[in-house]
Each structure stands twice: as C-alpha cells, then as structure tokens.
Design a protein around this motif. Structure first.
Motif, PDB file in Angstrom:
ATOM      1  N   LYS A 274       3.009  -0.156  -5.838  1.00 42.60           N
ATOM      2  CA  LYS A 274       3.476  -0.976  -4.722  1.00 42.60           C
ATOM      3  C   LYS A 274       2.314  -1.414  -3.838  1.00 42.60           C
ATOM      4  CE  LYS A 274       7.069  -1.046  -1.148  1.00 42.60           C
ATOM      5  NZ  LYS A 274       8.143  -0.259  -0.477  1.00 42.60           N
ATOM      6  N   LYS A 275       1.417  -0.499  -3.549  1.00 45.83           N
ATOM      7  CA  LYS A 275       0.260  -0.811  -2.715  1.00 45.83           C
ATOM      8  C   LYS A 275      -0.671  -1.792  -3.431  1.00 45.83           C
ATOM      9  CE  LYS A 275      -3.447   1.349  -0.041  1.00 45.83           C
ATOM     10  NZ  LYS A 275      -4.122   2.618   0.326  1.00 45.83           N
ATOM     11  N   HIS A 276      -0.865  -1.569  -4.722  1.00 41.57           N
ATOM     12  CA  HIS A 276      -1.718  -2.462  -5.515  1.00 41.57           C
ATOM     13  C   HIS A 276      -1.163  -3.888  -5.510  1.00 41.57           C
ATOM     14  CE1 HIS A 276      -4.036  -4.102  -8.855  1.00 41.57           C
ATOM     15  NE2 HIS A 276      -2.899  -4.471  -9.408  1.00 41.57           N
ATOM     16  N   SER A 277       0.151  -4.024  -5.689  1.00 36.13           N
ATOM     17  CA  SER A 277       0.791  -5.344  -5.699  1.00 36.13           C
ATOM     18  C   SER A 277       0.639  -6.036  -4.352  1.00 36.13           C
ATOM     19  CB  SER A 277       2.276  -5.210  -6.047  1.00 36.13           C
ATOM     20  OG  SER A 277       2.445  -4.687  -7.341  1.00 36.13           O
ATOM     21  N   LYS A 278       0.734  -5.253  -3.277  1.00 38.76           N
ATOM     22  CA  LYS A 278       0.593  -5.820  -1.933  1.00 38.76           C
ATOM     23  C   LYS A 278      -0.822  -6.349  -1.718  1.00 38.76           C
ATOM     24  CE  LYS A 278       1.421  -4.709   2.935  1.00 38.76           C
ATOM     25  NZ  LYS A 278       1.836  -3.647   3.906  1.00 38.76           N
ATOM     26  N   ILE A 279      -1.810  -5.594  -2.163  1.00 36.00           N
ATOM     27  CA  ILE A 279      -3.210  -6.017  -2.026  1.00 36.00           C
ATOM     28  C   ILE A 279      -3.463  -7.296  -2.823  1.00 36.00           C
ATOM     29  CG2 ILE A 279      -5.599  -5.410  -2.600  1.00 36.00           C
ATOM     30  CD1 ILE A 279      -4.870  -2.496  -1.931  1.00 36.00           C
ATOM     31  N   ARG A 280      -2.911  -7.346  -4.030  1.00 36.22           N
ATOM     32  CA  ARG A 280      -3.087  -8.544  -4.868  1.00 36.22           C
ATOM     33  C   ARG A 280      -2.447  -9.765  -4.212  1.00 36.22           C
ATOM     34  NH1 ARG A 280      -0.994 -11.238  -9.635  1.00 36.22           N
ATOM     35  NH2 ARG A 280       0.901  -9.967  -9.687  1.00 36.22           N
ATOM     36  N   LEU A 281      -1.269  -9.594  -3.634  1.00 28.94           N
ATOM     37  CA  LEU A 281      -0.608 -10.706  -2.955  1.00 28.94           C
ATOM     38  C   LEU A 281      -1.428 -11.215  -1.764  1.00 28.94           C
ATOM     39  CD1 LEU A 281       3.181  -9.720  -2.928  1.00 28.94           C
ATOM     40  CD2 LEU A 281       2.174 -11.746  -3.998  1.00 28.94           C
ATOM     41  N   ILE A 282      -2.049 -10.291  -1.057  1.00 30.12           N
ATOM     42  CA  ILE A 282      -2.888 -10.672   0.088  1.00 30.12           C
ATOM     43  C   ILE A 282      -4.084 -11.493  -0.386  1.00 30.12           C
ATOM     44  CG2 ILE A 282      -4.442  -9.789   1.872  1.00 30.12           C
ATOM     45  CD1 ILE A 282      -2.478  -7.418   2.192  1.00 30.12           C
ATOM     46  N   ILE A 283      -4.718 -11.042  -1.478  1.00 36.93           N
ATOM     47  CA  ILE A 283      -5.860 -11.776  -2.040  1.00 36.93           C
ATOM     48  C   ILE A 283      -5.425 -13.166  -2.494  1.00 36.93           C
ATOM     49  CG2 ILE A 283      -7.550 -11.845  -3.920  1.00 36.93           C
ATOM     50  CD1 ILE A 283      -7.573  -8.762  -3.813  1.00 36.93           C
ATOM     51  N   GLN A 284      -4.284 -13.236  -3.182  1.00 37.60           N
ATOM     52  CA  GLN A 284      -3.759 -14.526  -3.637  1.00 37.60           C
ATOM     53  C   GLN A 284      -3.486 -15.464  -2.458  1.00 37.60           C
ATOM     54  OE1 GLN A 284      -0.569 -12.500  -6.062  1.00 37.60           O
ATOM     55  NE2 GLN A 284      -0.906 -14.253  -7.395  1.00 37.60           N
ATOM     56  N   ALA A 285      -2.851 -14.929  -1.426  1.00 38.96           N
ATOM     57  CA  ALA A 285      -2.505 -15.737  -0.255  1.00 38.96           C
ATOM     58  C   ALA A 285      -3.754 -16.240   0.466  1.00 38.96           C
ATOM     59  CB  ALA A 285      -1.629 -14.928   0.699  1.00 38.96           C
ATOM     60  N   CYS A 286      -4.748 -15.392   0.572  1.00 39.28           N
ATOM     61  CA  CYS A 286      -6.002 -15.774   1.243  1.00 39.28           C
ATOM     62  C   CYS A 286      -6.705 -16.889   0.482  1.00 39.28           C
ATOM     63  CB  CYS A 286      -6.932 -14.564   1.376  1.00 39.28           C
ATOM     64  SG  CYS A 286      -6.386 -13.363   2.603  1.00 39.28           S
ATOM     65  N   PHE A 287      -6.734 -16.766  -0.850  1.00 38.66           N
ATOM     66  CA  PHE A 287      -7.411 -17.801  -1.644  1.00 38.66           C
ATOM     67  C   PHE A 287      -6.630 -19.111  -1.603  1.00 38.66           C
ATOM     68  CE2 PHE A 287      -8.960 -20.101  -5.324  1.00 38.66           C
ATOM     69  CZ  PHE A 287     -10.331 -19.908  -5.201  1.00 38.66           C
ATOM     70  N   ALA A 288      -5.295 -19.026  -1.625  1.00 43.61           N
ATOM     71  CA  ALA A 288      -4.471 -20.235  -1.537  1.00 43.61           C
ATOM     72  C   ALA A 288      -4.693 -20.936  -0.201  1.00 43.61           C
ATOM     73  CB  ALA A 288      -2.994 -19.872  -1.704  1.00 43.61           C
ATOM     74  N   ALA A 289      -4.778 -20.153   0.884  1.00 43.36           N
ATOM     75  CA  ALA A 289      -5.016 -20.726   2.211  1.00 43.36           C
ATOM     76  C   ALA A 289      -6.415 -21.327   2.306  1.00 43.36           C
ATOM     77  CB  ALA A 289      -4.829 -19.647   3.278  1.00 43.36           C
ATOM     78  N   LEU A 290      -7.386 -20.655   1.682  1.00 38.51           N
ATOM     79  CA  LEU A 290      -8.765 -21.129   1.707  1.00 38.51           C
ATOM     80  C   LEU A 290      -8.910 -22.451   0.960  1.00 38.51           C
ATOM     81  CD1 LEU A 290     -11.747 -20.448   2.453  1.00 38.51           C
ATOM     82  CD2 LEU A 290     -11.934 -19.365   0.210  1.00 38.51           C
TER      83      LEU A 290
END
Length: 280
Positions: free
Chosen positions: A4-20
């Motif tokens: 669960k924690k790993h999935s949350k971290i991956r989603l954060i990375i994905q969201a940051c790159f999409a925003a960037l």
C-alpha cells in the motif's frame, strides 16, 4: 515497505511528473497550446502535444510528424530519444513517468461490481500494440500521402485517446473556435476515449495492454535496458507471490524482464523472500 505504501509513493511520483510535463497553467486558462522552446523536446511518456498545459512533445506524435512530412522521412533526434529512454529504463517510463498511465491507474481504483483480470485471448491481444506501432505509427504515415504529398498522423488522428483527453476535450471546452470546428472525427475519438475510460475501471490499463505503441517499443528494451529486474535464484522458492500481485499476471520468477512488465515494483515489494531486486 508494504504494498500500500509503495503504491502511494508511485502515485505521487506519477502525479509530480504529470504536473511537471503539463505545467503551462496559462494554457488551461486561455485554451491555447504552449509554443515555447521546450515544445521541441520529447517527454518520455504518452503526453499529447495539443494539451493546453503540455510543455513538451509526445514521442509518438513527433515520430509521425516527421514520417509524414516533405522535408524529413525519419527524425534521428526522435528515434535517438526513444532508444535512449528505452535503453536506460525500458518500460519503467510506463510505470512511473507516463501521465496517461496515471489516469488509468486512478480509474482502476474506482469501485466496480466486478473487476476482470483480462480478456479472452489475452496473450494474442497483447500483440495488438505492435500492430498499432508498425501500421498506424510507422507504415501509414510514411507511405500513404494525399495529393499534396503529405501523410496523416494516423495513430494520433484516428486512434489515440490520450490526445482526446489531454488536448481535444480541453480545447473544445475552452476555445470557441475549436468548438465550432469539432465534427465527426472528434465524436469518433470521444467514443474511443469513453470506451477506454470505462474499460480502465474494470480492467487494469487496457490501453497499455492492447494499444499503446510507445509501451510496445519500450517493452522491446526491457531485456537489455540498463535498469532492470533480477531474481536471486538462491532465495526464490517460486511461490508465485509475485505473479499473484502483478496486475498483468506475469510470472516474474521466470520472466523478470517481460515485455509486458511496466516495472511498477509491486512484485519486488510483495516477495516474501526478498528475491526480486532492481538495479543496473
């Protein structure tokens, strides 16, 4: 680290790159496409050039744009970038750096009465993305031209739901001139987008599984890329925990660098014996 924690971290990375990669906020305000210098640079994932917020270009769109032009029959710059991205990380791009991958991941989290693990003929259907790559991205743009001598960006124009979601819909909503020009083609692409969205709710990443030409291309690099997965045979008991947690149902203990693997890392996190490693 638990899954669960790993999935949350991956989603954060994905969201940051999409925003960037879609950080041109003014584009969403005035309904216009960003035309700055960075638009000449390809981002690694599927991200539509026509998105009002896009600061870079989509590699698949850029490849088609050169294949169907009068001046260039092939852009070594675009091909070179695709080779660099693939050689460095393979489909890690799909798992962590693709905005449309993030969209599909979020859609799959929506509760539904029945989720499915795949379609009938799943193995054969996964080869469709190579057909889209060869036919719609390379052959048709390169060899089918109109009376002016120019080709069409076939995949972007007739198939890709990414462009409809990120470019077509926002521009039609924000730009009155675009609304007036929207016709049958826009409605056709909108239908594809709706089908993609609905299927993404009940099946994990259908676009990545069956359609995405960029994922097909990066998948061919998985076995030779610098960053890859390793299985420690001394620790591995072939218990199947990695395959059970993998949303593509890949037997990671046998095929740690399968062409279907998006390198999300769920298998590594779930392995009870810590037998799956990632590295160079």
């Amino acid at each position: 680290m638990n899954l669960k924690k790993h999935s949350k971290i991956r989603l954060i990375i994905q969201a940051c790159f999409a925003a960037l990669s879609n950080g041109y906020v003014k584009g969403f305000a005035n309904g216009r496409i960003f035309e700055g210098a960075t638009k000449a640079v390809c981002v690694p994932g599927m991200n539509c050039y026509s998105c009002p917020g896009a600061l870079g270009a989509c590699p698949i769109g850029s490849l088609q744009a050169t294949l169907n032009s009068r001046e260039y029959r092939l852009s070594m710059y675009v091909v070179g970038l695709l080779v660099v991205f693939g050689s460095l990380a393979g489909r890690f791009v799909c798992g962590f750096l693709c905005p449309f991958g993030l969209v599909q991941d979020l859609l799959f989290k929506i509760p539904f009465c029945k989720k499915i693990s795949g379609l009938p003929g799943e193995k054969g259907l996964r080869w469709l993305r190579f057909v889209f790559l060869a036919v719609f991205v390379v052959l048709l743009p390169a060899f089918v031209a109109d009376i002016t001598g120019l080709g069409e960006p076939w995949f972007c124009k007739f198939v890709c739901p990414v462009g409809t979601l990120e470019g077509g819909v926002p521009l039609v909503l924000l730009n009155s001139a675009m609304r007036g020009a929207a016709g049958f083609l826009f409605r056709w692409k909108l239908l594809i987008l709706v089908l993609t969205i609905f299927s993404s709710i009940i099946l994990y990443r259908p676009f990545c599984r069956y359609v995405c030409p960029l994922g097909a291309l990066y998948g061919m690099f998985n076995k030779i890329s610098l960053y890859r997965f390793f299985v420690d045979e001394k620790k591995c008991t072939k218990c199947g925990a990695c395959q059970k947690v993998c949303k593509f149902h890949i037997p990671v203990y046998e095929k740690p660098n399968s062409m279907d693997c998006i390198r999300c890392g769920d298998c590594k996190t779930a392995c009870p014996h810590k037998a799956i490693k990632t590295g160079l």
